[in-house]
Every structure is written in structure tokens, then in C-alpha cells.
Design a protein around this motif. Structure first.
Motif, mmCIF file in Angstrom:
data_model
loop_
_atom_site.group_PDB
_atom_site.id
_atom_site.type_symbol
_atom_site.label_atom_id
_atom_site.label_comp_id
_atom_site.label_asym_id
_atom_site.label_seq_id
_atom_site.Cartn_x
_atom_site.Cartn_y
_atom_site.Cartn_z
ATOM 1 N N ILE A 98 -17.610 32.145 77.075
ATOM 2 C CA ILE A 98 -16.269 31.818 77.516
ATOM 3 C C ILE A 98 -15.279 32.255 76.446
ATOM 4 N N GLN A 99 -14.022 32.201 76.791
ATOM 5 C CA GLN A 99 -12.979 32.652 75.877
ATOM 6 C C GLN A 99 -12.839 31.704 74.700
ATOM 7 N N ARG A 100 -12.667 32.263 73.505
ATOM 8 C CA ARG A 100 -12.468 31.458 72.308
ATOM 9 C C ARG A 100 -11.107 30.759 72.386
ATOM 10 N N SER A 101 -11.046 29.506 71.906
ATOM 11 C CA SER A 101 -9.806 28.740 72.016
ATOM 12 C C SER A 101 -9.616 27.833 70.811
ATOM 13 N N SER A 102 -8.604 28.127 69.989
ATOM 14 C CA SER A 102 -8.300 27.236 68.864
ATOM 15 C C SER A 102 -7.758 25.913 69.372
ATOM 16 N N LEU A 103 -7.089 25.915 70.543
ATOM 17 C CA LEU A 103 -6.553 24.685 71.115
ATOM 18 C C LEU A 103 -7.680 23.718 71.469
ATOM 19 N N ALA A 104 -8.774 24.250 72.005
ATOM 20 C CA ALA A 104 -9.911 23.397 72.363
ATOM 21 C C ALA A 104 -10.505 22.727 71.137
ATOM 22 N N ALA A 141 -12.922 15.626 66.876
ATOM 23 C CA ALA A 141 -12.488 14.611 65.899
ATOM 24 C C ALA A 141 -12.740 15.055 64.465
ATOM 25 N N LEU A 142 -13.863 15.717 64.226
ATOM 26 C CA LEU A 142 -14.208 16.145 62.871
ATOM 27 C C LEU A 142 -13.165 17.084 62.284
ATOM 28 N N LEU A 143 -12.493 17.852 63.141
ATOM 29 C CA LEU A 143 -11.571 18.899 62.689
ATOM 30 C C LEU A 143 -10.107 18.478 62.742
ATOM 31 N N GLU A 144 -9.852 17.264 63.112
ATOM 32 C CA GLU A 144 -8.473 16.805 63.279
ATOM 33 C C GLU A 144 -7.660 17.002 61.993
ATOM 34 N N GLY A 145 -6.441 17.537 62.132
ATOM 35 C CA GLY A 145 -5.539 17.673 60.992
ATOM 36 C C GLY A 145 -5.625 18.993 60.254
ATOM 37 N N LEU A 146 -6.508 19.900 60.682
ATOM 38 C CA LEU A 146 -6.589 21.201 60.021
ATOM 39 C C LEU A 146 -5.359 22.044 60.368
ATOM 40 N N SER A 147 -5.092 23.026 59.550
ATOM 41 C CA SER A 147 -3.950 23.903 59.787
ATOM 42 C C SER A 147 -4.222 24.815 60.983
ATOM 43 N N GLN A 148 -3.151 25.334 61.564
ATOM 44 C CA GLN A 148 -3.308 26.237 62.703
ATOM 45 C C GLN A 148 -4.083 27.487 62.304
ATOM 46 N N SER A 149 -3.827 27.993 61.106
ATOM 47 C CA SER A 149 -4.547 29.193 60.671
ATOM 48 C C SER A 149 -6.045 28.924 60.557
ATOM 49 N N ARG A 150 -6.402 27.716 60.095
ATOM 50 C CA ARG A 150 -7.822 27.363 60.004
ATOM 51 C C ARG A 150 -8.444 27.274 61.395
ATOM 52 N N PHE A 151 -7.736 26.655 62.336
ATOM 53 C CA PHE A 151 -8.245 26.576 63.703
ATOM 54 C C PHE A 151 -8.432 27.971 64.292
ATOM 55 N N ASP A 152 -7.488 28.847 64.039
ATOM 56 C CA ASP A 152 -7.593 30.210 64.569
ATOM 57 C C ASP A 152 -8.827 30.916 64.009
ATOM 58 N N ARG A 153 -9.072 30.738 62.710
ATOM 59 C CA ARG A 153 -10.235 31.389 62.098
ATOM 60 C C ARG A 153 -11.544 30.793 62.623
ATOM 61 N N LEU A 154 -11.554 29.467 62.788
ATOM 62 C CA LEU A 154 -12.758 28.815 63.314
ATOM 63 C C LEU A 154 -13.044 29.259 64.745
ATOM 64 N N ALA A 155 -11.995 29.351 65.555
ATOM 65 C CA ALA A 155 -12.178 29.757 66.949
ATOM 66 C C ALA A 155 -12.812 31.138 67.037
ATOM 67 N N GLN A 156 -12.425 32.032 66.134
ATOM 68 C CA GLN A 156 -12.992 33.383 66.134
ATOM 69 C C GLN A 156 -14.404 33.408 65.554
ATOM 70 N N ARG A 157 -14.677 32.519 64.616
ATOM 71 C CA ARG A 157 -16.000 32.494 63.967
ATOM 72 C C ARG A 157 -17.051 31.825 64.859
ATOM 73 N N CYS A 158 -16.626 30.911 65.728
ATOM 74 C CA CYS A 158 -17.571 30.186 66.582
ATOM 75 C C CYS A 158 -18.112 31.072 67.705
ATOM 76 N N GLN A 159 -19.313 30.723 68.142
ATOM 77 C CA GLN A 159 -19.880 31.279 69.367
ATOM 78 C C GLN A 159 -19.635 30.267 70.485
ATOM 79 N N TRP A 160 -19.105 30.713 71.597
ATOM 80 C CA TRP A 160 -18.724 29.816 72.689
ATOM 81 C C TRP A 160 -19.661 30.015 73.872
ATOM 82 N N GLN A 161 -20.040 28.897 74.489
ATOM 83 C CA GLN A 161 -20.905 29.003 75.658
ATOM 84 C C GLN A 161 -20.692 27.839 76.617
#
Length: 234
Positions: free
Chosen positions: A3-9, A14-34
């Protein structure tokens, strides 16, 4: 199915709450989604995988099976939860099976990226430590219960845990949908027939009642008192 990568998702984890938008964007690209269908295995015990999984939607069950095939359920995970950090931290095989209870969307982060996240985001590292400490306490209580209490009281303990998990209001808790007798049996290491007998006894005592597909704990304080009497502490 990918499925499409989503930093919003990821912001709902809960573990990631409060991270910066840039961090979320990098994590969304680094993750494998299924996307995983209901009733499918996500992870298998002893599997040589060390990714951390973020549950974007759906529901998972952490479980295993004894030598005689009896299912032993540890816990259920809901949207916003994470799992897999133990294997990511120590690099060893998986310690349990993970199944989907509902159609689920998960994002997985490889071990190196997860360890990098812990080093660079102390807030996340602290939450992981808190989560693991809570898990140790829960499993310690479960070992004590399984070692020292009979089936009757183990059923009481699990019902009380579920009641607090869904929320107690005016001394009542509504489990909707009700857990099946087989599910309760897998949680307290017994068989379905024994669970049925104990639930019927609690119903006759006025502690439980069926309401459609729900199971209602009518007197949470009484259930807690019954358990405290056996445990020797509230």
C-alpha cells in the motif's frame, strides 16, 4: 499486498507520538507497508526476522502453541500499537506467533533503522523501555496466576483484566463483542468446557450477564473481591 506509504498514518502510532514531520516523512519512506487479510499469520515463532511493526489499522493477536497443539494467547494489539521490539533489540528469533484478527495494515521498520531511531530519539527509547517494563510485569503476574490459582480464579482474573481494558462505569463493564469461550480458554491455559462452567457459575451468582453479542460484568467490585481473596492482595 503493498500500500502507499503514509507519514500521516504513522502519527497514530503511540510509540512515535511527538516526532517531527521530517522524521515521520523519513520513517514512512523507510518502512515496508502491507495489507494483511483477517486470520493470516504476520509473524511466526522462531522466525529469523527482526523488524519492528506498527499497526496502522486492524487488530493482531500475539499467541503460541504448546506441544499438544493447545493455543496460548498472550495479548491482543489494536490500532496504534507496535510489536517486535524484543527481536529488534537482541537480534534473536521471534518468541511468539502473531496473527491478524481483522484485516490489518502494518508498516515494518528494519532493525538497523529502529536502533538508529532509538539512538536519535530519546523520547522513543524511553517509551520502549516503559513498554517492555509493563510487559514484564504483565507476564510475571500471569506466571504467578497460572502457577498458584485454579481455573476458576484464572477465569476471574482474565475477566477482570478485560473489564478494566474496555473501561468500568458505575461498577459495570461491557465486553462487546464477548470473547469466545475458546479465546478465554487460550488465555488462561484450560479448555473451553471449563471456561463454560465458570461463566455459567458467575452468571448464576449475578456477576455476569449476556446481552446480545456482548458479555456484561454486572459487579466489577465483587469480581475483584473474589480474586483478591485468593491472591491475598487487592
Amino acid at each position: 499486498m503493498t500500500i502507499q506509504r503514509s507519514s500521516l498514518a504513522l502519527k497514530h502510532i503511540a510509540l512515535l507520538e511527538g516526532l517531527s514531520q521530517s522524521r515521520f516523512d523519513r520513517l514512512a519512506q523507510r518502512c515496508q507497508w502491507q495489507s494483511v487479510a483477517a486470520g493470516a499469520p504476520l509473524l511466526l515463532r522462531s522466525e529469523e526476522k527482526s523488524d519492528v511493526y506498527f499497526l496502522v489499522s486492524g487488530q493482531l493477536r500475539v499467541t503460541t502453541y504448546s506441544a499438544n497443539g493447545r493455543q496460548i494467547t498472550f495479548r491482543d494489539l489494536n490500532e496504534g500499537d507496535h510489536l517486535g521490539e524484543i527481536a529488534a533489540i537482541d537480534g534473536r528469533p521471534r518468541s511468539a506467533d502473531v496473527l491478524t484478527l481483522k484485516p490489518s495494515v502494518v508498516a515494518s521498520l528494519d532493525r538497523l533503522a529502529f536502533l538508529e531511531l532509538l539512538r536519535e530519539e530519546p523520547m522513543v527509547a524511553e517509551r520502549v523501555m516503559q513498554s517492555l517494563a509493563s510487559l514484564v510485569r504483565q507476564l510475571s503476574e500471569r506466571v504467578i496466576d497460572l502457577s498458584t490459582m485454579g481455573v476458576q480464579n484464572r477465569v476471574h482474573a482474565e475477566l477482570l483484566r478485560l473489564a478494566h481494558e474496555v473501561g468500568v462505569s458505575e461498577n459495570r463493564a461491557r465486553l462487546d463483542p464477548a470473547p469466545t469461550h475458546a479465546e478465554l480458554a487460550s488465555r488462561v491455559s484450560t479448555n473451553r468446557e471449563q471456561v463454560t462452567r465458570e461463566l455459567n457459575a458467575l452468571s448464576r451468582a449475578g456477576v455476569l450477564a449476556k446481552d446480545g453479542k456482548a458479555l456484561v460484568v454486572l459487579d466489577v467490585r465483587r469480581l475483584a473481591a473474589m480474586l483478591a481473596e485468593v491472591r491475598g492482595f487487592p
